[in-house]
Design a protein around this motif. Structure first.
Motif, PDB file in Angstrom:
ATOM      1  N   ASP A   3      19.523  78.823  77.615  1.00  0.00           N
ATOM      2  CA  ASP A   3      19.080  79.617  76.478  1.00  0.00           C
ATOM      3  C   ASP A   3      20.277  79.745  75.548  1.00  0.00           C
ATOM      4  O   ASP A   3      21.168  80.563  75.751  1.00  0.00           O
ATOM      5  N   SER A   4      20.329  78.917  74.515  1.00  0.00           N
ATOM      6  CA  SER A   4      21.513  78.845  73.650  1.00  0.00           C
ATOM      7  C   SER A   4      21.748  80.131  72.876  1.00  0.00           C
ATOM      8  O   SER A   4      22.850  80.368  72.375  1.00  0.00           O
ATOM      9  N   ASN A   5      20.741  80.987  72.764  1.00  0.00           N
ATOM     10  CA  ASN A   5      20.908  82.218  72.006  1.00  0.00           C
ATOM     11  C   ASN A   5      21.656  83.304  72.773  1.00  0.00           C
ATOM     12  O   ASN A   5      22.058  84.309  72.184  1.00  0.00           O
ATOM     13  N   SER A   6      21.786  83.142  74.119  1.00  0.00           N
ATOM     14  CA  SER A   6      22.403  84.201  74.906  1.00  0.00           C
ATOM     15  C   SER A   6      23.573  83.704  75.747  1.00  0.00           C
ATOM     16  O   SER A   6      23.972  84.347  76.701  1.00  0.00           O
ATOM     17  N   THR A   7      24.097  82.563  75.422  1.00  0.00           N
ATOM     18  CA  THR A   7      25.178  81.989  76.203  1.00  0.00           C
ATOM     19  C   THR A   7      26.523  82.255  75.548  1.00  0.00           C
ATOM     20  O   THR A   7      26.769  81.797  74.425  1.00  0.00           O
ATOM     21  N   PRO A   8      27.436  83.023  76.239  1.00  0.00           N
ATOM     22  CA  PRO A   8      28.770  83.235  75.686  1.00  0.00           C
ATOM     23  C   PRO A   8      29.557  81.935  75.701  1.00  0.00           C
ATOM     24  O   PRO A   8      29.258  81.021  76.476  1.00  0.00           O
ATOM     25  N   PRO A   9      30.582  81.837  74.868  1.00  0.00           N
ATOM     26  CA  PRO A   9      31.343  80.575  74.754  1.00  0.00           C
ATOM     27  C   PRO A   9      31.887  80.068  76.078  1.00  0.00           C
ATOM     28  O   PRO A   9      31.948  78.857  76.304  1.00  0.00           O
ATOM     29  N   ALA A  10      32.311  80.965  76.980  1.00  0.00           N
ATOM     30  CA  ALA A  10      32.908  80.521  78.240  1.00  0.00           C
ATOM     31  C   ALA A  10      31.936  79.696  79.068  1.00  0.00           C
ATOM     32  O   ALA A  10      32.346  78.821  79.846  1.00  0.00           O
ATOM     33  N   TRP A  11      30.655  79.989  78.935  1.00  0.00           N
ATOM     34  CA  TRP A  11      29.636  79.287  79.712  1.00  0.00           C
ATOM     35  C   TRP A  11      28.887  78.229  78.891  1.00  0.00           C
ATOM     36  O   TRP A  11      27.924  77.618  79.374  1.00  0.00           O
ATOM     37  N   ASP A  12      29.310  77.973  77.707  1.00  0.00           N
ATOM     38  CA  ASP A  12      28.528  77.163  76.766  1.00  0.00           C
ATOM     39  C   ASP A  12      28.184  75.771  77.296  1.00  0.00           C
ATOM     40  O   ASP A  12      27.076  75.280  77.098  1.00  0.00           O
ATOM     41  N   ASN A  13      29.136  75.142  78.008  1.00  0.00           N
ATOM     42  CA  ASN A  13      28.889  73.778  78.480  1.00  0.00           C
ATOM     43  C   ASN A  13      28.588  73.722  79.981  1.00  0.00           C
ATOM     44  O   ASN A  13      28.784  72.674  80.607  1.00  0.00           O
ATOM     45  N   PHE A  14      28.114  74.835  80.523  1.00  0.00           N
ATOM     46  CA  PHE A  14      27.835  74.861  81.958  1.00  0.00           C
ATOM     47  C   PHE A  14      26.767  73.838  82.331  1.00  0.00           C
ATOM     48  O   PHE A  14      25.752  73.688  81.640  1.00  0.00           O
ATOM     49  N   SER A  15      27.046  73.165  83.476  1.00  0.00           N
ATOM     50  CA  SER A  15      26.083  72.198  83.989  1.00  0.00           C
ATOM     51  C   SER A  15      25.581  72.594  85.373  1.00  0.00           C
ATOM     52  O   SER A  15      24.379  72.675  85.609  1.00  0.00           O
ATOM     53  N   LYS A  16      26.531  72.871  86.266  1.00  0.00           N
ATOM     54  CA  LYS A  16      26.160  73.217  87.636  1.00  0.00           C
ATOM     55  C   LYS A  16      27.386  73.780  88.363  1.00  0.00           C
ATOM     56  O   LYS A  16      28.468  73.883  87.785  1.00  0.00           O
ATOM     57  N   PHE A  17      27.174  74.130  89.617  1.00  0.00           N
ATOM     58  CA  PHE A  17      28.288  74.553  90.454  1.00  0.00           C
ATOM     59  C   PHE A  17      28.653  73.416  91.398  1.00  0.00           C
ATOM     60  O   PHE A  17      27.793  72.915  92.134  1.00  0.00           O
ATOM     61  N   SER A  18      29.911  73.023  91.384  1.00  0.00           N
ATOM     62  CA  SER A  18      30.351  72.055  92.386  1.00  0.00           C
ATOM     63  C   SER A  18      30.544  72.733  93.733  1.00  0.00           C
ATOM     64  O   SER A  18      30.418  72.098  94.782  1.00  0.00           O
ATOM     65  N   THR A  19      30.853  74.043  93.687  1.00  0.00           N
ATOM     66  CA  THR A  19      30.993  74.840  94.915  1.00  0.00           C
ATOM     67  C   THR A  19      30.423  76.227  94.682  1.00  0.00           C
ATOM     68  O   THR A  19      30.711  76.857  93.657  1.00  0.00           O
ATOM     69  N   LEU A  20      29.611  76.686  95.614  1.00  0.00           N
ATOM     70  CA  LEU A  20      29.133  78.065  95.597  1.00  0.00           C
ATOM     71  C   LEU A  20      28.968  78.496  97.051  1.00  0.00           C
ATOM     72  O   LEU A  20      28.011  78.136  97.726  1.00  0.00           O
ATOM     73  N   LYS A  21      29.968  79.261  97.535  1.00  0.00           N
ATOM     74  CA  LYS A  21      29.999  79.657  98.942  1.00  0.00           C
ATOM     75  C   LYS A  21      30.351  81.135  99.077  1.00  0.00           C
ATOM     76  O   LYS A  21      30.905  81.745  98.161  1.00  0.00           O
ATOM     77  N   ILE A  22      30.052  81.670 100.234  1.00  0.00           N
ATOM     78  CA  ILE A  22      30.462  83.026 100.591  1.00  0.00           C
ATOM     79  C   ILE A  22      31.107  82.973 101.969  1.00  0.00           C
ATOM     80  O   ILE A  22      30.641  82.233 102.846  1.00  0.00           O
ATOM     81  N   TYR A  23      32.186  83.718 102.146  1.00  0.00           N
ATOM     82  CA  TYR A  23      32.855  83.750 103.449  1.00  0.00           C
ATOM     83  C   TYR A  23      33.506  85.120 103.642  1.00  0.00           C
ATOM     84  O   TYR A  23      33.634  85.902 102.699  1.00  0.00           O
ATOM     85  N   PHE A  24      33.912  85.387 104.875  1.00  0.00           N
ATOM     86  CA  PHE A  24      34.591  86.646 105.164  1.00  0.00           C
ATOM     87  C   PHE A  24      36.039  86.558 104.695  1.00  0.00           C
ATOM     88  O   PHE A  24      36.762  85.622 105.053  1.00  0.00           O
ATOM     89  N   THR A  25      36.445  87.523 103.909  1.00  0.00           N
ATOM     90  CA  THR A  25      37.751  87.472 103.254  1.00  0.00           C
ATOM     91  C   THR A  25      38.891  87.297 104.241  1.00  0.00           C
ATOM     92  O   THR A  25      39.812  86.508 104.010  1.00  0.00           O
ATOM     93  N   ASP A  26      38.843  88.019 105.353  1.00  0.00           N
ATOM     94  CA  ASP A  26      39.957  87.998 106.308  1.00  0.00           C
ATOM     95  C   ASP A  26      39.736  87.058 107.481  1.00  0.00           C
ATOM     96  O   ASP A  26      40.565  87.013 108.400  1.00  0.00           O
ATOM     97  N   SER A  27      38.632  86.341 107.470  1.00  0.00           N
ATOM     98  CA  SER A  27      38.367  85.389 108.550  1.00  0.00           C
ATOM     99  C   SER A  27      37.452  84.298 108.007  1.00  0.00           C
ATOM    100  O   SER A  27      36.245  84.267 108.273  1.00  0.00           O
ATOM    101  N   GLN A  28      38.024  83.380 107.250  1.00  0.00           N
ATOM    102  CA  GLN A  28      37.239  82.412 106.491  1.00  0.00           C
ATOM    103  C   GLN A  28      36.415  81.482 107.364  1.00  0.00           C
ATOM    104  O   GLN A  28      35.388  80.968 106.918  1.00  0.00           O
ATOM    105  N   ASP A  29      36.866  81.261 108.592  1.00  0.00           N
ATOM    106  CA  ASP A  29      36.154  80.325 109.458  1.00  0.00           C
ATOM    107  C   ASP A  29      35.088  80.988 110.319  1.00  0.00           C
ATOM    108  O   ASP A  29      34.439  80.319 111.115  1.00  0.00           O
ATOM    109  N   SER A  30      34.918  82.284 110.193  1.00  0.00           N
ATOM    110  CA  SER A  30      33.946  82.997 111.026  1.00  0.00           C
ATOM    111  C   SER A  30      32.579  83.033 110.357  1.00  0.00           C
ATOM    112  O   SER A  30      32.474  83.194 109.134  1.00  0.00           O
ATOM    113  N   ALA A  31      31.549  82.919 111.191  1.00  0.00           N
ATOM    114  CA  ALA A  31      30.184  82.912 110.674  1.00  0.00           C
ATOM    115  C   ALA A  31      29.530  84.285 110.732  1.00  0.00           C
ATOM    116  O   ALA A  31      28.561  84.538 110.014  1.00  0.00           O
TER     117      ALA A  31
END
Length: 403
Positions: A3-31
């Protein structure tokens, strides 16, 4: 879709996420992480996001660019977790801010290692907690770039990735089965005490001694995990401390026992009890209790109303006057103390005549002067509870009851 009417400049050329993950801050390898379901115990989580443009170059974004557009959600359903003051039916919520209790009980299972090295990687931190017991909650992340459709790591999204949470039943320290009392050996404070008795000019001296010990009230272990209170967070409520003005008086009979706590005029002595012997030979024997002592030097200053002995530690009853005299030097009966960490600390100061001395002493027992103490405790995981500590003649251990 953009929606070009509501996109701030920082996100203007956004295409996708190459990485989108969540992990535990103090134990990155724990599930999975275990916390207590008390609404206070938190576990830190970090979202790793790398947004790229239409040319597959990382967008120059920072944490502030993600403000208000990122959510933690249920991995299976996509429903948002409670945020801040907003709660959900399962009780799991998250916040931008940590508290005193931001540490899980345990981590378990493993995930592939998350590496943060690429240009464009942005880290956003949250803190997850729960007010209800839950065996397993799978948590994913959703980002809705301004002017674009949401992207998430849920099971049905294009980047499936999650961590899991277990919220254990909170520990209630108002249930005293979750506490135990740890006694210690007596330490001699002074072995050269003289117990003096006056009766219309007549007096006897008998060998006596004073002793002290530290007693701790601690939380029991939980599934082999050591629990500890946060001393600075514990809340103490007293029905007044003992001092010279509120020691029990009965007509002309006075009992002078003035708590001593260094240069601090606020005493932390809460009980002064005459402990009777079990047999027929009851010897003068008095016990003082202190709770949550914050001064290094603590004990009793006591005074005599006997004209010739103004500075002698004294207890008066009727025509008999009993005094503790430290080798005729009139010292105060004090010792250097230090509170233990992770528990409620009590001190007991006891003065007595040995059973083999002075059986002819005409002791009249002092009334109990005892102030119960109410304590609300918090352990390092945010579990809490309120107890009442009382003291009595029948034991050199305090009694604790839940509230």
């Amino acid at each position: 879709m953009k929606d070009s009417n509501s996109t701030p400049p920082a996100w203007d050329n956004f295409s996708k996420f190459s990485t989108l993950k969540i992990y535990f801050t103090d134990s990155q390898d724990s599930a999975k992480a275990d916390i207590f379901a008390n609404g206070l115990n938190q576990v830190g989580v970090t979202v790793l996001a790398n947004a790229i443009d239409t040319s597959d170059n990382p967008l120059p974004l920072n944490t502030e660019d993600y403000a208000g557009i990122i959510q933690l959600v249920d991995y299976s359903t996509g429903a948002e977790l409670g945020y801040g003051d907003t709660t959900t039916d399962d009780g799991v919520s998250y916040s931008d801010e940590s508290n005193y209790y931001s540490n899980p009980l345990a981590y378990s299972s493993t995930l592939p290692t998350t590496t943060v090295t690429e240009d464009g990687d942005v880290l956003i931190n949250f803190y997850v907690y729960s007010s209800k017991n839950i065996t397993n909650k799978d948590i994913a992340v959703r980002v809705t770039p301004p002017g674009f459709d949401a992207v998430d790591s849920t099971a049905s999204g294009g980047n499936p990735w999650h961590i899991s949470l277990q919220a254990l039943e909170a520990i209630n320290y108002g249930d005293t089965s979750n506490l135990y009392i740890q006694d210690s050996e007596w330490s001699t404070l002074h072995s050269g005490i003289m117990w003096c008795v006056w009766n219309i000019g007549k007096y006897n001296y008998n060998n006596a001694s004073t002793r002290w010990k530290q007693i701790q009230i601690l939380p029991v272990t939980y599934n082999n995990y050591t629990m500890a209170f946060i001393n600075s967070n514990n809340k103490f409520e007293y029905d007044g401390f003992l001092n010279e003005s509120n020691i029990c008086t009965d007509g002309a009979d006075k009992e002078w026992i003035v708590p001593h706590s260094g240069n601090d005029s606020t005493s932390q002595m809460v009980a002064c009890i005459d402990c009777r012997a079990d047999d027929s030979n009851s010897y003068p024997h008095i016990t003082c209790w202190g709770v949550n002592i914050t001064n290094a030097e603590w004990g009793v200053d006591t005074y005599s109303n006997h004209e010739s002995d103004k500075n002698r530690p004294c207890f008066t009853k009727g025509k008999w006057e009993y005094a503790l005299d430290v080798e005729d030097t009139k010292q105060t009966l004090t010792t250097q103390l230090s509170n233990a960490e992770g528990c409620i600390t009590l001190y007991c100061l006891d003065a007595t005549i040995p059973a083999d001395g002075g059986s002819d002493i005409n002791q009249e027992h002092w009334a109990d002067i005892c102030k119960p103490v109410t304590v609300t405790v918090f352990d390092t995981y945010g579990n809490t509870g309120t107890i009442v500590i009382t003291f009595g003649r029948d034991s050199f251990e305090p009694a604790i009851t839940g509230q």
